[in-house]
Design an enzyme around this catalytic site. Structure first.
Site, mmCIF file in Angstrom:
data_model
loop_
_atom_site.group_PDB
_atom_site.id
_atom_site.type_symbol
_atom_site.label_atom_id
_atom_site.label_comp_id
_atom_site.label_asym_id
_atom_site.label_seq_id
_atom_site.Cartn_x
_atom_site.Cartn_y
_atom_site.Cartn_z
ATOM 1 N N GLU A 63 37.706 50.099 46.935
ATOM 2 C CA GLU A 63 38.828 50.027 47.866
ATOM 3 C C GLU A 63 38.506 50.888 49.089
ATOM 4 O O GLU A 63 37.592 51.720 49.051
ATOM 5 C CB GLU A 63 40.113 50.475 47.163
ATOM 6 C CG GLU A 63 40.503 49.531 46.021
ATOM 7 C CD GLU A 63 41.806 49.910 45.350
ATOM 8 O OE1 GLU A 63 42.809 50.078 46.052
ATOM 9 O OE2 GLU A 63 41.807 50.035 44.117
ATOM 10 N N ASP A 116 23.386 49.555 47.821
ATOM 11 C CA ASP A 116 24.493 50.398 47.365
ATOM 12 C C ASP A 116 24.200 51.836 47.746
ATOM 13 O O ASP A 116 23.080 52.319 47.556
ATOM 14 C CB ASP A 116 24.689 50.274 45.851
ATOM 15 C CG ASP A 116 26.022 50.827 45.389
ATOM 16 O OD1 ASP A 116 26.292 52.025 45.633
ATOM 17 O OD2 ASP A 116 26.808 50.071 44.790
ATOM 18 N N ASP A 134 30.789 43.681 48.080
ATOM 19 C CA ASP A 134 31.347 44.045 46.773
ATOM 20 C C ASP A 134 31.607 45.543 46.792
ATOM 21 O O ASP A 134 30.887 46.326 46.193
ATOM 22 C CB ASP A 134 30.361 43.650 45.666
ATOM 23 C CG ASP A 134 30.849 44.039 44.282
ATOM 24 O OD1 ASP A 134 32.021 44.441 44.150
ATOM 25 O OD2 ASP A 134 30.045 43.953 43.333
ATOM 26 N N SER A 135 32.640 45.939 47.508
ATOM 27 C CA SER A 135 32.903 47.356 47.748
ATOM 28 C C SER A 135 34.041 47.868 46.879
ATOM 29 O O SER A 135 34.765 47.096 46.244
ATOM 30 C CB SER A 135 33.275 47.570 49.217
ATOM 31 O OG SER A 135 34.519 46.950 49.495
ATOM 32 N N GLN A 195 31.012 60.260 45.035
ATOM 33 C CA GLN A 195 32.252 59.955 44.324
ATOM 34 C C GLN A 195 32.180 60.455 42.883
ATOM 35 O O GLN A 195 31.114 60.810 42.389
ATOM 36 C CB GLN A 195 32.498 58.446 44.338
ATOM 37 C CG GLN A 195 31.324 57.632 43.832
ATOM 38 C CD GLN A 195 31.239 56.248 44.448
ATOM 39 O OE1 GLN A 195 32.189 55.728 45.007
ATOM 40 N NE2 GLN A 195 30.078 55.615 44.332
ATOM 41 N N HIS A 198 33.056 38.837 39.403
ATOM 42 C CA HIS A 198 31.678 38.590 39.823
ATOM 43 C C HIS A 198 31.412 37.104 40.074
ATOM 44 O O HIS A 198 30.705 36.749 41.026
ATOM 45 C CB HIS A 198 30.710 39.152 38.776
ATOM 46 C CG HIS A 198 30.769 40.642 38.672
ATOM 47 N ND1 HIS A 198 30.815 41.321 37.476
ATOM 48 C CD2 HIS A 198 30.816 41.596 39.638
ATOM 49 C CE1 HIS A 198 30.878 42.624 37.699
ATOM 50 N NE2 HIS A 198 30.879 42.813 39.004
#
Length: 276
Positions: free
Chosen positions: A159, A107, A156-157, A32, A63
């Site tokens: 969109e 991640d 915790d991604s 990305q 958070h």
């Protein structure tokens, strides 16, 4: 003297604009486009593919609400998994719970972790804690390989675009159920009801078919699209609205409280209509 402004186009017809003091870092990673910018109003901010991920000013809301709602719902969370969350904010909040023995963060993009440590130290500062296992790996594949392992899983991604697409599928939620222990809980951010109502409806439908207790809660996050953000929680055993007052203990927060825990599940009618 000219001013620099950054606009995140949140829909085809709507966006959020902020004054930028300077660009700290920009890079096309393997997965990305990553940008770190210093803004006048919200401090340092992380953007991925042009979308706000977090800011120093309002990060605590997201958070805290991802972490503390499931962790106070579970009576003894010892092993916690975070899928995504490379900025480290959710990990910071998890470690405020003394029952947690190990927090694993997976991640897919190591650059997010690297530059969060450099430019967002107040958020990422706990990633080097000895209780934390940081893995640069595909969260979808990590879940697929796990079984009866975690008390709580937090997704915790970003969109549902790019590398996060698979994290919004029924197959992924089924994998989460398998990776959780028999009384496990999971939570995922599920975007906003103004611009992505179908996403909320679809996720709630899929999760309800897997988890006997499925609910939606919200929080107010200024830099996220519309400011009203939703979270889906799925639980095998424990109801987040049935937590006894004696189970809550004092932790250092700016948004989450015992009362917010309960109030967050009170939904505006147009939102509750999405999940009937």
């Amino acid at each position: 003297m000219s001013e620099l402004w950054y606009t995140e186009k949140q829909t085809k017809n709507f966006g959020i604009t902020m004054k930028v003091n300077k660009t700290l870092h920009t890079e096309q990673t393997e997965f990305q486009h990553l940008e770190m910018v210093e803004t006048e109003e919200f401090g340092n901010m992380l953007f991925l593919d042009g979308m706000v991920m977090t800011s120093e000013k309002d990060e605590f809301v997201y958070h805290e609400m991802v972490a503390h709602v499931p962790l106070f719902t579970h009576p003894n969370p010892e092993h916690v998994l975070v899928v995504g969350g490379g900025d480290g904010g959710v990990i910071r909040e998890i470690l405020k719970h003394p029952s947690v023995k190990k927090a694993t963060l997976v991640d897919i993009d190591g650059k997010v972790i690297e530059y969060s440590k450099k430019f967002l130290p107040s958020i990422a500062g706990k990633l080097d804690d000895p209780r934390v296992d940081v893995q640069v790996d595909d969260g979808f594949m990590h879940i697929a390989k796990s079984e009866n392992q975690y008390d709580v899983i937090m997704v915790d991604s970003t969109e549902p675009v790019g590398p996060a697409v698979n994290l919004f599928t029924k197959g992924f939620y089924a994998g989460i159920a398998k990776a959780l222990k028999e009384d496990g809980i999971f939570v995922a951010q599920t975007d906003n009801p103004w611009f992505t109502p179908e996403l909320i409806t679809n996720v709630q439908r899929d999760v309800k078919e897997i988890f006997p207790i499925t609910k939606l809660y919200t929080a107010n996050i200024p830099t996220y699209p519309s400011g009203l953000w939703t979270f889906t929680i799925g639980s095998k055993k424990y109801d987040p609205l049935a937590v006894e007052d004696s189970r809550f203990f004092d932790i250092e927060t700016k948004y989450y409280t015992k009362d917010i825990h309960k109030a967050a599940f009170v939904l505006p009618k147009f939102v509750s209509d999405l999940i009937k």
